[in-house]
Design a protein around this motif. Structure first.
Motif, PDB file in Angstrom:
ATOM      1  N   VAL A  76      -7.512  -9.056   4.898  1.00 15.45           N
ATOM      2  CA  VAL A  76      -6.489  -8.016   4.943  1.00 15.45           C
ATOM      3  C   VAL A  76      -7.036  -6.820   5.722  1.00 15.45           C
ATOM      4  O   VAL A  76      -8.168  -6.382   5.485  1.00 15.45           O
ATOM      5  N   ALA A 117      -8.555   1.311  -1.682  1.00 10.39           N
ATOM      6  CA  ALA A 117      -8.958   0.954  -0.332  1.00 10.39           C
ATOM      7  C   ALA A 117      -9.184   2.171   0.555  1.00 10.39           C
ATOM      8  O   ALA A 117     -10.006   2.135   1.471  1.00 10.39           O
ATOM      9  N   HIS A 118      -8.457   3.268   0.294  1.00  9.98           N
ATOM     10  CA  HIS A 118      -8.565   4.458   1.130  1.00  9.98           C
ATOM     11  C   HIS A 118      -8.447   5.714   0.280  1.00  9.98           C
ATOM     12  O   HIS A 118      -7.819   5.705  -0.786  1.00  9.98           O
ATOM     13  N   THR A 129      -6.357  -2.836   6.617  1.00 10.50           N
ATOM     14  CA  THR A 129      -5.619  -1.664   6.164  1.00 10.50           C
ATOM     15  C   THR A 129      -5.945  -0.469   7.050  1.00 10.50           C
ATOM     16  O   THR A 129      -7.100  -0.256   7.422  1.00 10.50           O
ATOM     17  N   CYS A 155     -10.064   2.231   9.339  1.00 11.32           N
ATOM     18  CA  CYS A 155      -9.327   0.975   9.401  1.00 11.32           C
ATOM     19  C   CYS A 155     -10.302  -0.093   8.924  1.00 11.32           C
ATOM     20  O   CYS A 155     -11.362  -0.300   9.537  1.00 11.32           O
ATOM     21  N   LEU A 167      -4.743  -0.798  -2.472  1.00 11.65           N
ATOM     22  CA  LEU A 167      -4.221  -2.034  -1.912  1.00 11.65           C
ATOM     23  C   LEU A 167      -3.947  -2.985  -3.062  1.00 11.65           C
ATOM     24  O   LEU A 167      -4.822  -3.226  -3.904  1.00 11.65           O
ATOM     25  N   GLY A 205       0.840  -1.191   0.000  1.00  5.60           N
ATOM     26  CA  GLY A 205       0.000   0.000   0.000  1.00  5.60           C
ATOM     27  C   GLY A 205       0.868   1.231   0.000  1.00  5.60           C
ATOM     28  O   GLY A 205       1.995   1.207   0.529  1.00  5.60           O
ATOM     29  N   GLY A 251      -5.632   3.671   7.095  1.00  6.46           N
ATOM     30  CA  GLY A 251      -5.389   4.801   6.206  1.00  6.46           C
ATOM     31  C   GLY A 251      -5.457   6.129   6.908  1.00  6.46           C
ATOM     32  O   GLY A 251      -5.933   6.232   8.045  1.00  6.46           O
ATOM     33  N   ILE A 262      -2.161   4.880   2.522  1.00  7.79           N
ATOM     34  CA  ILE A 262      -2.294   3.706   3.378  1.00  7.79           C
ATOM     35  C   ILE A 262      -1.102   3.698   4.327  1.00  7.79           C
ATOM     36  O   ILE A 262       0.054   3.658   3.887  1.00  7.79           O
ATOM     37  N   ASP A 299      -0.620   1.423   7.026  1.00 12.13           N
ATOM     38  CA  ASP A 299      -0.154   0.106   7.455  1.00 12.13           C
ATOM     39  C   ASP A 299      -1.088  -0.969   6.935  1.00 12.13           C
ATOM     40  O   ASP A 299      -2.260  -0.713   6.613  1.00 12.13           O
ATOM     41  N   ILE A 300      -0.561  -2.206   6.860  1.00  7.88           N
ATOM     42  CA  ILE A 300      -1.300  -3.368   6.355  1.00  7.88           C
ATOM     43  C   ILE A 300      -1.000  -4.552   7.259  1.00  7.88           C
ATOM     44  O   ILE A 300       0.135  -4.738   7.707  1.00  7.88           O
TER      45      ILE A 300
END
Length: 419
Positions: free
Chosen positions: A212, A196-197, A214, A221, A180, A174, A216, A201, A203-204
């Motif tokens: 998964v 995804a955000h 994520t 989250c 993602l 990310g 953001g 991003i 952290d993953i």
């Protein structure tokens, strides 16, 4: 009395941004000055960890030059490294040359010598050609580049997060574009790609059943099953009175549960979106790793948390902050056990616990946990958690019995004829 100042294990010739620990007693520390022509190089250093006269020490085994690319994020799966450099993920494989014992016995000196700068090698200077120059201080490590793929397409061109699944079959990335991307590992064949955000991003975390998580900068989250949103986490359900969009998610990690083989926990860090004169505290939240219900939220100090790590057994959590402080929390209650203010002079970029492998336990000696931290100040430091004092059950029962007898005697003296 607080803990001693942490031991400086190693000082690199460039800022450090990423840290991974290998079960065989290797520390991989990476970073650099980027593409700017400042004279600061970019590299990935392999450090041999060993016990020297009862103290954990680190010595440089190998230096891998990454040319103009600074490694900002890194994941490790066995002997394969996924290194986030600019907008790409570089897949490297390293190999220890010859017996592992040879690399230990030939490792020159201790970390103190490394502080004076990299030891000079014999022969010509490093080549400027190829995917990246490598050199070994002992001839003990060889590194090869398997492939490189672009993982971020934003104007900022930065991969911010990378994570490998527990079975080492999948890799998730990310970055600044909010997408993602999930890949087969280590072939890096793309399996999924979706927005995804709205924004970066941070952290993953790859969990069970190919779910998964994520985190953001858009205050969300999320839990994903392939490209479908399973649910959005709400950490403040256990902390009433927190205004909406006051906090954003900074980090997320899965961890095991001690003595519960099938159980899993998710840990997230929430930091204030804006900082005022009296900054509000950051929060740690523990979630059920399968139902994703919030189990506990606790404040973890007013310093903004920059990174999170979970020990192999799931017993401890390690935190680094933007002001250079380092802390260790117990995962069960989220209470802080260890804290050193401004252990580094600037932001802590990554922390990692010593693996709980046979070699890791040898290096741990009598300590309960060991956390390594790296920062932009180019230093790698060691944080030891000594065994916590505990009373045996028989001694506790004996003290209780003594307390009862003493109480009865005092009552007899105060009120004659009480018995």
């Amino acid at each position: 009395m607080g803990p001693r100042r942490p031991l400086e294990l190693y000082r690199a010739p460039f800022p450090l941004y990423a840290l991974q620990l290998h079960p065989r007693g290797l520390a991989l520390a990476a970073g650099g000055g980027g593409a700017a022509r400042t004279g600061v190089r970019n590299g990935l250093h392999f450090l041999q960890l060993e016990q020297v006269e009862g103290q954990l020490s680190a010595s440089l085994l190998h230096s891998h030059d990454t040319e103009t690319r600074a490694t900002m994020s890194m994941a490790l799966a066995g002997d394969v490294i996924a290194a986030g450099q600019d907008a790409s993920c570089h897949i490297l494989r390293f190999r220890l040359q010859g017996p592992e014992e040879k690399s230990c016995s030939n490792a020159p000196s201790k970390a103190g010598e490394a502080e004076k700068g990299l030891r000079k090698r014999k022969g010509p200077g490093p080549s400027e050609k190829g995917e990246g120059d490598t050199r070994s201080e002992t001839g003990a490590v060889a590194v090869e580049t398997l492939c490189s793929v672009q993982t971020d397409f934003s104007p900022e061109a930065l991969q911010k997060a990378v994570c490998v699944s527990a079975d080492h079959s999948l890799l998730a990335t990310g970055g600044a574009d909010g997408f993602l991307r999930v890949w087969e590992f280590p072939s890096m064949k793309k399996l999924l790609e979706f927005k995804a955000h709205d924004g970066e991003i941070e952290d993953i975390a790859l969990g069970p059943d190919n779910k998964v998580v994520t985190a953001g900068r858009d205050f969300r989250c999320c839990v994903w099953q392939k490209d479908q949103l399973v649910l959005q986490l709400h950490w403040d359900e256990n902390v009433p009175g927190v205004p909406d969009k006051t906090y954003r998610y900074q980090a997320c990690r899965f961890g095991a549960v001690p003595d519960q083989a099938e159980a899993l926990r998710l840990y997230t860090v929430q930091v204030p979106h804006k900082r005022g004169r009296r900054p509000p505290p950051c929060y740690l939240t523990k979630w059920d790793g399968k139902s994703f219900l919030p189990l506990l939220s606790q404040p973890c100090g007013a310093e903004v948390v920059s990174c999170l790590s979970v020990s192999d057994s799931g017993t401890f959590l390690g935190l680094g902050t933007v002001t250079g402080s380092v802390a260790i929390h117990v995962a069960f209650s989220l209470q802080r056990l260890y804290y050193v203010r401004e252990a580094h002079g600037i932001v802590v970029t990554d922390v990692a616990f010593l693996p709980e492998s046979p070699r890791g336990r040898e290096l741990l000696a009598k300590n309960e946990a060991a956390l390594l931290s790296v920062a932009v100040d180019s230093r790698c430091k060691l944080h030891l958690l000594p065994p916590r004092r505990s009373f045996p059950v028989w001694l506790l029962l004996l003290l209780c019995a003594g307390l009862v007898v003493a109480t009865v005697l005092l009552l007899q003296l105060a009120f004659p004829g009480f018995l």
